[in-house]
Design an enzyme around this catalytic site. Structure first.
Site, mmCIF file in Angstrom:
data_model
loop_
_atom_site.group_PDB
_atom_site.id
_atom_site.type_symbol
_atom_site.label_atom_id
_atom_site.label_comp_id
_atom_site.label_asym_id
_atom_site.label_seq_id
_atom_site.Cartn_x
_atom_site.Cartn_y
_atom_site.Cartn_z
ATOM 1 N N GLU A 170 -24.759 110.508 41.031
ATOM 2 C CA GLU A 170 -25.641 111.030 39.982
ATOM 3 C C GLU A 170 -25.867 110.071 38.825
ATOM 4 O OE1 GLU A 170 -24.376 114.915 38.736
ATOM 5 O OE2 GLU A 170 -24.801 115.797 40.665
ATOM 6 N N GLU A 382 -23.418 117.667 47.300
ATOM 7 C CA GLU A 382 -22.933 118.730 46.413
ATOM 8 C C GLU A 382 -23.911 119.885 46.421
ATOM 9 O OE1 GLU A 382 -21.835 117.702 42.346
ATOM 10 O OE2 GLU A 382 -20.983 115.802 43.036
HETATM 11 C C1 BGP Z 1 -22.354 117.430 39.207
HETATM 12 C C2 BGP Z 1 -21.200 116.486 39.228
HETATM 13 C C3 BGP Z 1 -19.904 117.116 39.584
HETATM 14 C C4 BGP Z 1 -19.719 118.535 39.078
HETATM 15 C C5 BGP Z 1 -20.959 119.377 39.255
HETATM 16 C C6 BGP Z 1 -20.896 120.726 38.593
HETATM 17 O O1 BGP Z 1 -23.284 116.992 38.271
HETATM 18 O O2 BGP Z 1 -21.419 115.436 40.143
HETATM 19 O O3 BGP Z 1 -18.884 116.247 39.185
HETATM 20 O O4 BGP Z 1 -19.137 118.599 37.865
HETATM 21 O O5 BGP Z 1 -22.103 118.718 38.791
HETATM 22 O O6 BGP Z 1 -21.261 120.620 37.261
HETATM 23 P P1 BGP Z 1 -20.515 121.318 36.095
HETATM 24 O O7 BGP Z 1 -19.087 120.909 36.240
HETATM 25 O O8 BGP Z 1 -21.139 120.805 34.845
HETATM 26 O O9 BGP Z 1 -20.719 122.777 36.271
#
Ligand code: BGP
Length: 481
Positions: A170, A382
């Site tokens: 990301e 993800e």
């Molecule tokens: C993505 C990241 C992850 C994770 C996920 C969920 O952007 O790659 O590391 O954190 O989002 O986001 P959040 O933790 O802000 O809910």
């Protein structure tokens, strides 16, 4: 397109789940590990929810065997995790820390012994502080050789066992939050630097992909992009134009560079007009064009909806809008750039307690847009639901998460039926873990971990209902979702 009969998932489909080093490992200063920018950033008052940090996180560093055992019992086919650069090179470059290399080597062996394919993310945001101090990290071109050196070390150490590599996780998120809205390290608001940092990251990404291919490693490599498909609120042509602006600057701006090695025309023109375009040095254009990822990694959480935003008197808060990090529904603020677009609520989709839209059809749209614009296989690296979970009598009945994932699995099946080549699906996340800005209460895992904002939990692992549901999904290769 509505299908009477949906295609089956490929027999070698990578059903799995994901994590990132800083969010799970803990042991932040053990066995020779150096400090990362996150180890320090979390200590700045007010930066994270209730001051939470990853010093202990969910202690995966000491409990990885227990975690892998639970994966094996679930029948998981793939596990995506990231490597902490600071465990391998405590100072980002220079002397290798053998204990760090060994930790991931043991983890990889344990996964393989249990029939689980390791998917390695090379960079998931935890930049060595030493490199930030030495030359500003991503702000300098010096990051390029250091990143290549670090990645090459990993390829040499694990290339015989790891077949799937994610170069950068990301880039659009860590640069936006680090240099546009100051909510991630290094906590800056500098529009010009933001685009220059991205240029360096693009070059580093291309150089690492080339290095991997030159080394002739038997495997595949690609970046993971946080893609939020953009919609227009209605068919008013100006609103459609607003959505196109959002797609151009929020998606093509990165993925076009990864795949075609060129910035998209409208976006680059927009930046040039404002004096924000990155500075190219001789050789940059050639380097960007020479690298080609083997797949596009897709991190999909939500979609966004746009309306026109007039150049005079429109919404102007791209560098300071309110995000919901508390889990109090309705506390996030829409954002906008005058003359381009502004985000608006989509009346057709529900939202989570953290105000993220829930839109499985959006995943199908994302997969199709990527497949037809870039003609690459897609690895969904993800996707998941961050929610409050309740532990009751030793169980977590997360039917809302099952419902969310079930609909997304169906959307993937539909996209495959549409002709998209989807390699695998690693949900976010495997165990509960630290959410960068939202603490421990925003949970994503199949496995509940007794940890909270006090950071003194017992760290006990408890499979949730969704764990058993996913086990059946995997066993039936997606038929029983
Ligand atoms: C993505 C990241 C992850 C994770 C996920 C969920 O952007 O790659 O590391 O954190 O989002 O986001 P959040 O933790 O802000 O809910």
């Amino acid at each position: 397109m509505e299908h009477k009969k949906l295609a089956a998932f490929p027999s070698d489909f990578l059903w799995g789940s994901a994590s990132a080093a800083y969010q799970i490992e803990g042991a932040y200063d053990e066995d020779g590990k150096g400090l990362s920018v996150w180890d320090n950033f979390v200590r700045i008052p007010g930066k994270t929810f209730k001051g939470t940090n990853g010093d202990v996180a969910v202690d995966h560093y000491h409990r990885y065997q227990e975690d892998v055992k639970l994966m094996a019992e679930m029948g998981m086919k793939a596990y995506r995790f990231s490597i902490a650069w600071t465990r391998i090179f405590p100072n980002g470059t220079g002397e290798v820390n053998e204990a760090g290399l060994k930790f991931y080597s043991d983890l990889i062996d344990d996964l393989l012994a249990n029939g689980i394919e390791p998917l390695v993310t090379i960079y998931h945001w935890d930049l060595p502080q030493a490199l930030q101090d030495a030359y500003g990290g991503w702000e300098s071109r010096q990051i390029i050789p250091d990143f290549v050196n670090y990645a090459e070390t990993l390829f040499k150490a694990y290339g015989d066992r790891v077949k799937y590599w994610v170069s950068l996780n990301e880039q659009n998120i860590f640069t936006h939050m680090g240099w546009q809205i100051a909510t991630h390290p290094p906590g800056k608001k500098d529009p010009k630097l933001f685009y220059q940092v991205n240029h360096h990251a693009n070059l580093a990404n291309a150089a690492v992909i080339n290095k991997f291919h030159e080394m002739g490693i038997d495997g595949k490599i690609g970046p993971s992009f946080a893609y939020t498909p953009q919609y227009a609120i209605d068919s008013n042509p100006l609103n459609v134009l607003a959505a196109e602006n959002a797609e151009e600057l929020g998606a093509h701006f990165w993925m076009d560079v990864y795949v075609y090695g060129e910035y998209p025309i409208v976006a680059l023109n927009y930046l040039k007009e404002r004096g924000l375009a990155p500075t190219f040095e001789p050789g940059d254009a050639e380097l960007l064009k020479s690298a080609k990822p083997d797949f596009m990694g897709l991190n999909f959480y939500q979609t966004a909806t746009n309306a026109w935003n007039p150049i005079d008197g429109g919404v102007e808060n791209k560098d300071s809008y309110q995000m919901n990090t508390t889990g109090k529904k309705g506390t996030s603020q829409d954002s906008g750039i005058p003359g381009l677009q502004k985000t608006v609520k989509n009346p057709f989709v529900e939202t989570t307690n953290w105000d993220w839209t829930i839109d499985p059809v959006g995943l199908r749209i994302a997969l199709r847009r990527i497949a037809s614009r870039y003609r690459l296989p897609v690895l969904i690296t993800e996707n998941g639901l961050g929610e409050y979970d309740k532990l009751e009598d030793g169980k977590v009945h997360d039917d809302y998460r099952i419902d969310f994932l079930k609909k997304h699995v169906l959307a993937i099946k539909e996209a495959i039926s549409d002709g998209v080549d989807v390699i695998g699906y690693t949900t976010w996340s495997y165990t509960d873990l630290l959410s960068w800005l939202n603490g421990y209460q925003k949970r994503y895992g199949f496995v509940y971990v007794d940890q909270d904002e006090t950071m003194t939990g017992s760290l006990k692992r408890i499979p949730k209902d969704s764990y058993y549901w996913y086990k059946d999904v995997i066993a039936s290769n997606g038929d029983d979702a």
